[in-house]
Scaffold this motif. Structure first.
Motif, PDB file in Angstrom:
ATOM      1  N   GLU A  86       0.818  -1.219   0.000  1.00 61.86           N
ATOM      2  CA  GLU A  86       0.000   0.000   0.000  1.00 61.86           C
ATOM      3  C   GLU A  86       0.851   1.267   0.000  1.00 61.86           C
ATOM      4  N   GLY A  87       2.127   1.152   0.325  1.00 58.94           N
ATOM      5  CA  GLY A  87       2.997   2.320   0.406  1.00 58.94           C
ATOM      6  C   GLY A  87       3.463   2.806  -0.946  1.00 58.94           C
ATOM      7  N   ASP A  88       4.351   3.773  -0.902  1.00 61.53           N
ATOM      8  CA  ASP A  88       4.933   4.341  -2.111  1.00 61.53           C
ATOM      9  C   ASP A  88       6.237   3.636  -2.442  1.00 61.53           C
ATOM     10  N   GLY A  89       6.633   3.744  -3.706  1.00 67.56           N
ATOM     11  CA  GLY A  89       7.904   3.182  -4.131  1.00 67.56           C
ATOM     12  C   GLY A  89       7.748   2.291  -5.343  1.00 67.56           C
ATOM     13  N   GLY A  90       8.886   1.807  -5.811  1.00 63.33           N
ATOM     14  CA  GLY A  90       8.900   0.944  -6.980  1.00 63.33           C
ATOM     15  C   GLY A  90       8.401  -0.446  -6.659  1.00 63.33           C
ATOM     16  N   PRO A  91       8.411  -1.306  -7.680  1.00 63.05           N
ATOM     17  CA  PRO A  91       7.936  -2.675  -7.493  1.00 63.05           C
ATOM     18  C   PRO A  91       8.681  -3.414  -6.381  1.00 63.05           C
ATOM     19  N   ILE A  92       7.991  -4.359  -5.791  1.00 63.96           N
ATOM     20  CA  ILE A  92       8.565  -5.251  -4.786  1.00 63.96           C
ATOM     21  C   ILE A  92       8.826  -6.583  -5.478  1.00 63.96           C
ATOM     22  N   LEU A  93      10.086  -7.020  -5.490  1.00 69.37           N
ATOM     23  CA  LEU A  93      10.453  -8.274  -6.144  1.00 69.37           C
ATOM     24  C   LEU A  93      10.572  -9.399  -5.130  1.00 69.37           C
ATOM     25  N   VAL A  94       9.960 -10.527  -5.446  1.00 65.49           N
ATOM     26  CA  VAL A  94      10.074 -11.734  -4.634  1.00 65.49           C
ATOM     27  C   VAL A  94      11.023 -12.672  -5.370  1.00 65.49           C
ATOM     28  N   HIS A  95      12.182 -12.931  -4.783  1.00 68.37           N
ATOM     29  CA  HIS A  95      13.185 -13.834  -5.353  1.00 68.37           C
ATOM     30  C   HIS A  95      13.169 -15.145  -4.590  1.00 68.37           C
ATOM     31  N   GLY A  96      13.343 -16.259  -5.323  1.00 69.10           N
ATOM     32  CA  GLY A  96      13.393 -17.549  -4.635  1.00 69.10           C
ATOM     33  C   GLY A  96      12.094 -17.769  -3.880  1.00 69.10           C
ATOM     34  N   SER A  97      12.171 -18.333  -2.706  1.00 72.81           N
ATOM     35  CA  SER A  97      11.057 -18.408  -1.763  1.00 72.81           C
ATOM     36  C   SER A  97       9.759 -18.976  -2.342  1.00 72.81           C
ATOM     37  N   PRO A  98       9.767 -20.225  -2.846  1.00 73.65           N
ATOM     38  CA  PRO A  98       8.516 -20.769  -3.395  1.00 73.65           C
ATOM     39  C   PRO A  98       7.392 -20.868  -2.371  1.00 73.65           C
ATOM     40  N   THR A  99       7.697 -21.172  -1.125  1.00 72.53           N
ATOM     41  CA  THR A  99       6.657 -21.255  -0.101  1.00 72.53           C
ATOM     42  C   THR A  99       6.033 -19.877   0.122  1.00 72.53           C
ATOM     43  N   LEU A 100       6.872 -18.851   0.193  1.00 70.68           N
ATOM     44  CA  LEU A 100       6.365 -17.488   0.336  1.00 70.68           C
ATOM     45  C   LEU A 100       5.533 -17.100  -0.878  1.00 70.68           C
ATOM     46  N   ALA A 101       6.028 -17.392  -2.091  1.00 70.62           N
ATOM     47  CA  ALA A 101       5.294 -17.045  -3.312  1.00 70.62           C
ATOM     48  C   ALA A 101       3.914 -17.692  -3.324  1.00 70.62           C
ATOM     49  N   GLN A 102       3.828 -18.952  -2.897  1.00 69.68           N
ATOM     50  CA  GLN A 102       2.528 -19.624  -2.846  1.00 69.68           C
ATOM     51  C   GLN A 102       1.600 -18.935  -1.844  1.00 69.68           C
TER      52      GLN A 102
END
Length: 183
Positions: A111-127
Protein backbone atom coordinates in the motif's frame (compact mmCIF):
# COMPACT_ATOMS: atom_id res chain seq x y z
CA UNK A 1 -0.02 0.93 -4.60
CA UNK A 2 3.19 -0.96 -5.34
CA UNK A 3 3.36 -3.90 -7.75
CA UNK A 4 4.43 -7.22 -6.23
CA UNK A 5 6.39 -9.30 -8.76
CA UNK A 6 7.41 -12.93 -8.26
CA UNK A 7 10.55 -13.55 -10.33
CA UNK A 8 11.80 -17.09 -10.82
CA UNK A 9 13.96 -19.46 -12.78
CA UNK A 10 11.55 -22.34 -13.46
CA UNK A 11 11.58 -25.66 -15.29
CA UNK A 12 8.86 -26.84 -17.65
CA UNK A 13 7.46 -29.02 -14.88
CA UNK A 14 7.19 -26.02 -12.55
CA UNK A 15 10.21 -26.67 -10.34
CA UNK A 16 12.01 -23.63 -8.87
CA UNK A 17 14.11 -25.60 -6.38
CA UNK A 18 17.88 -24.91 -6.20
CA UNK A 19 18.45 -23.23 -9.58
CA UNK A 20 21.94 -22.00 -8.66
CA UNK A 21 22.88 -24.53 -6.00
CA UNK A 22 21.41 -26.08 -2.91
CA UNK A 23 19.93 -29.30 -1.64
CA UNK A 24 18.07 -30.59 -4.73
CA UNK A 25 19.72 -33.60 -6.46
CA UNK A 26 20.01 -31.51 -9.64
CA UNK A 27 21.01 -28.26 -7.91
CA UNK A 28 22.56 -25.68 -10.21
CA UNK A 29 20.42 -26.68 -13.18
CA UNK A 30 20.33 -23.13 -14.61
CA UNK A 31 24.01 -23.23 -15.50
CA UNK A 32 24.88 -26.94 -15.44
CA UNK A 33 22.21 -28.18 -17.83
CA UNK A 34 21.47 -25.26 -20.19
CA UNK A 35 24.00 -23.28 -22.22
CA UNK A 36 24.46 -19.69 -21.05
CA UNK A 37 22.84 -17.01 -23.26
CA UNK A 38 23.40 -13.52 -21.88
CA UNK A 39 20.30 -12.16 -23.63
CA UNK A 40 18.07 -14.44 -21.55
CA UNK A 41 19.16 -12.64 -18.38
CA UNK A 42 18.37 -9.09 -19.58
CA UNK A 43 15.20 -9.17 -17.48
CA UNK A 44 17.30 -9.59 -14.33
CA UNK A 45 19.15 -6.31 -14.95
CA UNK A 46 15.88 -4.56 -15.70
CA UNK A 47 14.33 -5.89 -12.49
CA UNK A 48 17.21 -4.64 -10.41
CA UNK A 49 17.00 -1.14 -11.97
CA UNK A 50 13.23 -0.83 -11.52
CA UNK A 51 12.72 -2.48 -8.12
CA UNK A 52 12.03 -0.47 -5.02
CA UNK A 53 12.42 -3.38 -2.60
CA UNK A 54 13.11 -7.08 -2.37
CA UNK A 55 10.90 -9.50 -0.45
CA UNK A 56 12.11 -12.99 0.51
CA UNK A 57 11.37 -15.79 2.91
CA UNK A 58 13.62 -16.96 5.71
CA UNK A 59 15.27 -19.81 3.77
CA UNK A 60 16.15 -17.50 0.86
CA UNK A 61 17.46 -14.93 3.31
CA UNK A 62 19.73 -17.58 4.85
CA UNK A 63 21.01 -18.50 1.37
CA UNK A 64 21.36 -14.97 -0.08
CA UNK A 65 22.61 -12.92 2.89
CA UNK A 66 26.05 -14.58 3.19
CA UNK A 67 26.71 -14.36 -0.58
CA UNK A 68 24.98 -11.42 -2.29
CA UNK A 69 26.60 -8.59 -0.28
CA UNK A 70 30.01 -9.49 -1.72
CA UNK A 71 28.80 -9.68 -5.35
CA UNK A 72 29.24 -6.50 -7.41
CA UNK A 73 26.41 -7.46 -9.79
CA UNK A 74 23.97 -7.23 -6.85
CA UNK A 75 25.07 -3.78 -5.62
CA UNK A 76 21.62 -2.30 -6.26
CA UNK A 77 19.86 -5.12 -4.40
CA UNK A 78 22.32 -4.82 -1.54
CA UNK A 79 21.52 -1.11 -1.16
CA UNK A 80 17.73 -1.30 -1.52
CA UNK A 81 15.33 -2.15 1.30
CA UNK A 82 14.94 -5.87 1.81
CA UNK A 83 12.06 -7.49 3.67
CA UNK A 84 12.09 -11.00 5.10
CA UNK A 85 8.82 -12.67 6.01
CA UNK A 86 9.72 -14.66 9.08
CA UNK A 87 8.50 -15.51 12.55
CA UNK A 88 12.00 -16.52 13.72
CA UNK A 89 14.47 -13.96 12.30
CA UNK A 90 15.09 -11.24 14.87
CA UNK A 91 18.36 -9.52 14.01
CA UNK A 92 19.06 -9.52 10.26
CA UNK A 93 22.67 -8.62 9.45
CA UNK A 94 22.24 -7.89 5.73
CA UNK A 95 22.29 -4.13 5.08
CA UNK A 96 18.86 -2.45 5.06
CA UNK A 97 16.92 -5.63 5.91
CA UNK A 98 13.64 -5.55 7.81
CA UNK A 99 11.54 -8.39 9.17
CA UNK A 100 7.82 -8.72 8.44
CA UNK A 101 5.93 -11.12 10.66
CA UNK A 102 2.86 -11.73 8.50
CA UNK A 103 1.26 -11.47 5.08
CA UNK A 104 -0.82 -8.61 6.48
CA UNK A 105 2.42 -6.66 6.89
CA UNK A 106 3.28 -7.49 3.26
CA UNK A 107 -0.12 -6.15 2.19
CA UNK A 108 0.59 -2.92 4.11
CA UNK A 109 4.00 -2.65 2.42
CA UNK A 110 2.27 -2.89 -0.97
CA UNK A 111 0.00 0.00 0.00
CA UNK A 112 3.00 2.32 0.41
CA UNK A 113 4.93 4.34 -2.11
CA UNK A 114 7.90 3.18 -4.13
CA UNK A 115 8.90 0.94 -6.98
CA UNK A 116 7.94 -2.68 -7.49
CA UNK A 117 8.56 -5.25 -4.79
CA UNK A 118 10.45 -8.27 -6.14
CA UNK A 119 10.07 -11.73 -4.63
CA UNK A 120 13.19 -13.83 -5.35
CA UNK A 121 13.39 -17.55 -4.64
CA UNK A 122 11.06 -18.41 -1.76
CA UNK A 123 8.52 -20.77 -3.39
CA UNK A 124 6.66 -21.26 -0.10
CA UNK A 125 6.37 -17.49 0.34
CA UNK A 126 5.29 -17.05 -3.31
CA UNK A 127 2.53 -19.62 -2.85
CA UNK A 128 1.32 -17.86 0.30
CA UNK A 129 1.38 -14.47 -1.41
CA UNK A 130 -0.57 -15.88 -4.36
CA UNK A 131 -3.16 -17.50 -2.08
CA UNK A 132 -3.59 -14.16 -0.29
CA UNK A 133 -4.13 -12.34 -3.61
CA UNK A 134 -0.98 -10.23 -3.21
CA UNK A 135 0.90 -11.22 -6.40
CA UNK A 136 0.41 -8.83 -9.32
CA UNK A 137 2.91 -10.17 -11.87
CA UNK A 138 5.22 -13.10 -12.59
CA UNK A 139 8.60 -12.83 -14.34
CA UNK A 140 9.44 -16.39 -15.34
CA UNK A 141 12.58 -17.56 -17.10
CA UNK A 142 11.42 -21.00 -18.21
CA UNK A 143 14.25 -23.50 -18.72
CA UNK A 144 13.82 -26.43 -21.15
CA UNK A 145 14.21 -29.02 -18.41
CA UNK A 146 12.08 -31.51 -16.54
CA UNK A 147 13.46 -32.22 -13.08
CA UNK A 148 10.70 -34.60 -12.05
CA UNK A 149 10.42 -33.24 -8.54
CA UNK A 150 11.35 -30.47 -6.17
CA UNK A 151 9.79 -27.33 -4.78
CA UNK A 152 7.26 -25.89 -7.18
CA UNK A 153 6.19 -22.31 -7.68
CA UNK A 154 2.48 -22.98 -7.95
CA UNK A 155 0.50 -24.78 -5.25
CA UNK A 156 -1.52 -27.85 -6.14
CA UNK A 157 -5.17 -27.01 -6.76
CA UNK A 158 -4.75 -23.24 -7.13
CA UNK A 159 -6.35 -21.69 -10.22
CA UNK A 160 -5.22 -18.26 -11.40
CA UNK A 161 -5.85 -16.55 -14.71
CA UNK A 162 -2.77 -14.84 -16.14
CA UNK A 163 -2.30 -12.45 -19.08
CA UNK A 164 0.92 -12.61 -21.09
CA UNK A 165 2.34 -9.08 -21.40
CA UNK A 166 5.87 -9.84 -22.63
CA UNK A 167 7.62 -12.88 -24.00
CA UNK A 168 10.83 -13.88 -25.73
CA UNK A 169 12.65 -17.06 -26.67
CA UNK A 170 16.42 -17.44 -26.66
CA UNK A 171 18.86 -19.62 -28.57
CA UNK A 172 19.46 -21.89 -25.57
CA UNK A 173 15.76 -22.77 -25.32
CA UNK A 174 15.02 -20.52 -22.34
CA UNK A 175 11.79 -18.57 -22.62
CA UNK A 176 10.83 -15.35 -20.86
CA UNK A 177 7.20 -15.05 -19.82
CA UNK A 178 6.00 -11.89 -18.09
CA UNK A 179 2.46 -12.51 -16.89
CA UNK A 180 0.02 -10.24 -15.09
CA UNK A 181 -2.48 -11.72 -12.64
CA UNK A 182 -5.99 -11.09 -13.94
CA UNK A 183 -8.37 -9.94 -11.21
Amino acid sequence: MRTLIVTEFITLDGVVDSPGGGEHPHAGWTFKDVAFDEAAYEIKGREQEEAGAMLIGRVSYDEFAPVWPSMDEFATYNAMPKYVVSSTLTDPQWNNTHVLGSLEEVAALKEGDGGPILVHGSPTLAQGLAAAGLVDRYHLLVFPLLLGGGKKLFAEGDKTTLRLVEHAAYGNGVQLNVLDVVR
